[in-house]
Write a protein that holds these residues in place. Structure first.
Motif, PDB file in Angstrom:
ATOM      1  N   MET A  60       0.717  -0.948  -0.014  1.00  0.00           N
ATOM      2  CA  MET A  60       0.007  -0.098  -0.043  1.00  0.00           C
ATOM      3  C   MET A  60       0.915   1.295  -0.012  1.00  0.00           C
ATOM      4  SD  MET A  60      -2.879  -0.952   2.614  1.00  0.00           S
ATOM      5  CE  MET A  60      -1.833  -1.662   3.795  1.00  0.00           C
ATOM      6  N   ALA A  61       2.212   1.195  -0.131  1.00  0.00           N
ATOM      7  CA  ALA A  61       3.007   2.142  -0.119  1.00  0.00           C
ATOM      8  C   ALA A  61       2.621   3.283  -1.031  1.00  0.00           C
ATOM      9  CB  ALA A  61       4.556   1.731  -0.123  1.00  0.00           C
ATOM     10  N   GLU A  62       2.428   3.262  -2.137  1.00  0.00           N
ATOM     11  CA  GLU A  62       2.104   4.225  -3.057  1.00  0.00           C
ATOM     12  C   GLU A  62       0.934   4.925  -2.852  1.00  0.00           C
ATOM     13  OE1 GLU A  62       2.692   3.703  -7.290  1.00  0.00           O
ATOM     14  OE2 GLU A  62       4.372   2.486  -6.939  1.00  0.00           O
ATOM     15  N   ASP A  63      -0.321   4.500  -2.335  1.00  0.00           N
ATOM     16  CA  ASP A  63      -1.354   4.931  -1.966  1.00  0.00           C
ATOM     17  C   ASP A  63      -1.288   5.586  -0.543  1.00  0.00           C
ATOM     18  OD1 ASP A  63      -3.233   3.709  -4.137  1.00  0.00           O
ATOM     19  OD2 ASP A  63      -2.606   1.890  -3.015  1.00  0.00           O
ATOM     20  N   VAL A  64      -0.376   5.163   0.148  1.00  0.00           N
ATOM     21  CA  VAL A  64      -0.019   5.666   1.744  1.00  0.00           C
ATOM     22  C   VAL A  64       0.620   7.030   1.320  1.00  0.00           C
ATOM     23  CG1 VAL A  64       1.117   5.712   3.894  1.00  0.00           C
ATOM     24  CG2 VAL A  64      -0.306   3.847   3.031  1.00  0.00           C
ATOM     25  N   ALA A  65       1.437   6.948   0.397  1.00  0.00           N
ATOM     26  CA  ALA A  65       2.364   8.179  -0.192  1.00  0.00           C
ATOM     27  C   ALA A  65       1.609   9.301  -0.783  1.00  0.00           C
ATOM     28  CB  ALA A  65       3.393   7.871  -0.964  1.00  0.00           C
ATOM     29  N   ASP A  66       0.506   8.959  -1.375  1.00  0.00           N
ATOM     30  CA  ASP A  66      -0.380   9.940  -2.026  1.00  0.00           C
ATOM     31  C   ASP A  66      -1.239  10.594  -0.784  1.00  0.00           C
ATOM     32  OD1 ASP A  66       0.328   9.149  -4.382  1.00  0.00           O
ATOM     33  OD2 ASP A  66      -1.440   7.855  -4.923  1.00  0.00           O
ATOM     34  N   GLU A  88       4.337  13.568  11.071  1.00  0.00           N
ATOM     35  CA  GLU A  88       5.444  12.821  10.916  1.00  0.00           C
ATOM     36  C   GLU A  88       4.812  11.418  10.708  1.00  0.00           C
ATOM     37  OE1 GLU A  88       8.597  10.722  14.409  1.00  0.00           O
ATOM     38  OE2 GLU A  88       7.956  12.868  14.615  1.00  0.00           O
ATOM     39  N   THR A  89       5.098  10.677   9.814  1.00  0.00           N
ATOM     40  CA  THR A  89       4.664   9.346   9.482  1.00  0.00           C
ATOM     41  C   THR A  89       5.488   8.255  10.226  1.00  0.00           C
ATOM     42  OG1 THR A  89       4.033  10.184   7.366  1.00  0.00           O
ATOM     43  CG2 THR A  89       4.459   7.748   7.713  1.00  0.00           C
ATOM     44  N   ASN A  90       4.845   7.329  10.577  1.00  0.00           N
ATOM     45  CA  ASN A  90       5.433   6.356  11.324  1.00  0.00           C
ATOM     46  C   ASN A  90       4.782   4.747  10.741  1.00  0.00           C
ATOM     47  OD1 ASN A  90       2.998   5.265  13.138  1.00  0.00           O
ATOM     48  ND2 ASN A  90       3.465   7.495  13.878  1.00  0.00           N
ATOM     49  N   PRO A  91       5.287   3.922  11.062  1.00  0.00           N
ATOM     50  CA  PRO A  91       4.691   2.341  10.868  1.00  0.00           C
ATOM     51  C   PRO A  91       3.164   2.303  11.000  1.00  0.00           C
ATOM     52  CG  PRO A  91       6.866   2.008  11.887  1.00  0.00           C
ATOM     53  CD  PRO A  91       6.525   3.457  12.377  1.00  0.00           C
ATOM     54  N   MET A  92       2.595   2.859  11.814  1.00  0.00           N
ATOM     55  CA  MET A  92       1.163   2.812  12.162  1.00  0.00           C
ATOM     56  C   MET A  92       0.349   3.593  11.655  1.00  0.00           C
ATOM     57  SD  MET A  92       1.211  -0.299  13.375  1.00  0.00           S
ATOM     58  CE  MET A  92      -0.646  -0.298  13.785  1.00  0.00           C
ATOM     59  N   GLY A  93       1.024   4.920  11.314  1.00  0.00           N
ATOM     60  CA  GLY A  93       0.014   5.854  10.719  1.00  0.00           C
ATOM     61  C   GLY A  93       0.828   7.163  10.543  1.00  0.00           C
ATOM     62  N   THR A  94       0.080   8.433  10.701  1.00  0.00           N
ATOM     63  CA  THR A  94       0.758   9.590  10.541  1.00  0.00           C
ATOM     64  C   THR A  94       0.094  10.469  11.745  1.00  0.00           C
ATOM     65  OG1 THR A  94       1.073   9.637   8.223  1.00  0.00           O
ATOM     66  CG2 THR A  94       1.348  11.580   9.087  1.00  0.00           C
ATOM     67  N   VAL A 102      -6.160   8.856  -1.814  1.00  0.00           N
ATOM     68  CA  VAL A 102      -6.113   7.385  -2.050  1.00  0.00           C
ATOM     69  C   VAL A 102      -7.415   6.768  -3.266  1.00  0.00           C
ATOM     70  CG1 VAL A 102      -6.187   5.093  -1.125  1.00  0.00           C
ATOM     71  CG2 VAL A 102      -5.181   6.910   0.200  1.00  0.00           C
ATOM     72  N   ASP A 103      -6.875   6.591  -4.261  1.00  0.00           N
ATOM     73  CA  ASP A 103      -7.573   6.308  -5.567  1.00  0.00           C
ATOM     74  C   ASP A 103      -7.928   4.867  -5.637  1.00  0.00           C
ATOM     75  OD1 ASP A 103      -8.988   6.516  -7.842  1.00  0.00           O
ATOM     76  OD2 ASP A 103      -7.134   6.321  -9.108  1.00  0.00           O
ATOM     77  N   ALA A 104      -8.897   4.279  -4.799  1.00  0.00           N
ATOM     78  CA  ALA A 104      -9.166   2.723  -4.591  1.00  0.00           C
ATOM     79  C   ALA A 104     -10.685   2.625  -4.667  1.00  0.00           C
ATOM     80  CB  ALA A 104      -8.386   2.170  -3.564  1.00  0.00           C
ATOM     81  N   ASP A 105     -11.151   1.606  -4.844  1.00  0.00           N
ATOM     82  CA  ASP A 105     -12.593   1.184  -4.863  1.00  0.00           C
ATOM     83  C   ASP A 105     -13.063   1.113  -3.282  1.00  0.00           C
ATOM     84  OD1 ASP A 105     -12.788   0.831  -7.477  1.00  0.00           O
ATOM     85  OD2 ASP A 105     -12.607  -1.629  -7.410  1.00  0.00           O
TER      86      ASP A 105
END
Length: 104
Positions: A17-23, A36-42, A63-66
């Motif tokens: 999900m890295a690209e979606d989270v980056a968006d 600040e982003t961490n492994p569980m959220g921002t 996040v462009d997803a269904d």
């Protein structure tokens, strides 16, 4: 007033999900918030709860997803300007030592 929140936005699907989270994280740059982003959220910090909610909505919509799952936990401490860093410092003072950090 300082508003601090923990935001997690992710598509509901298998795989990375890295690209979606980056968006979602990049969408925050359009707002007057610190994050600040961490492994569980921002963790997001703003001076105004409205700005915080607007930024979180933008992250959700980025996040462009269904199907998108968003979790938001808000600490709106209305009579304090304590920053997120000050909150951590308070815990560390109570511990009498720095809090452990994630493993490198």
């Amino acid at each position: 007033m300082t508003v601090v929140a923990l935001l997690s936005v992710a598509p509901v699907r298998e795989g990375s999900m890295a690209e979606d989270v980056a968006d979602a994280v990049a969408a925050l740059d359009s707002f007057d918030v610190a994050y600040e982003t961490n492994p569980m959220g921002t963790v997001i910090e703003a001076d105004d709860v409205g700005v915080l909610f607007d930024a979180c909505e933008a992250a959700h919509r980025a996040v462009d997803a269904d199907r998108v799952s968003t979790v938001l936990k808000v600490d709106d401490k209305r009579r304090s300007d304590a920053s997120a860093d000050e909150k951590v410092a308070g815990v560390e003072a109570a511990l009498g030592r720095p809090a452990k950090r994630r493993r490198e």
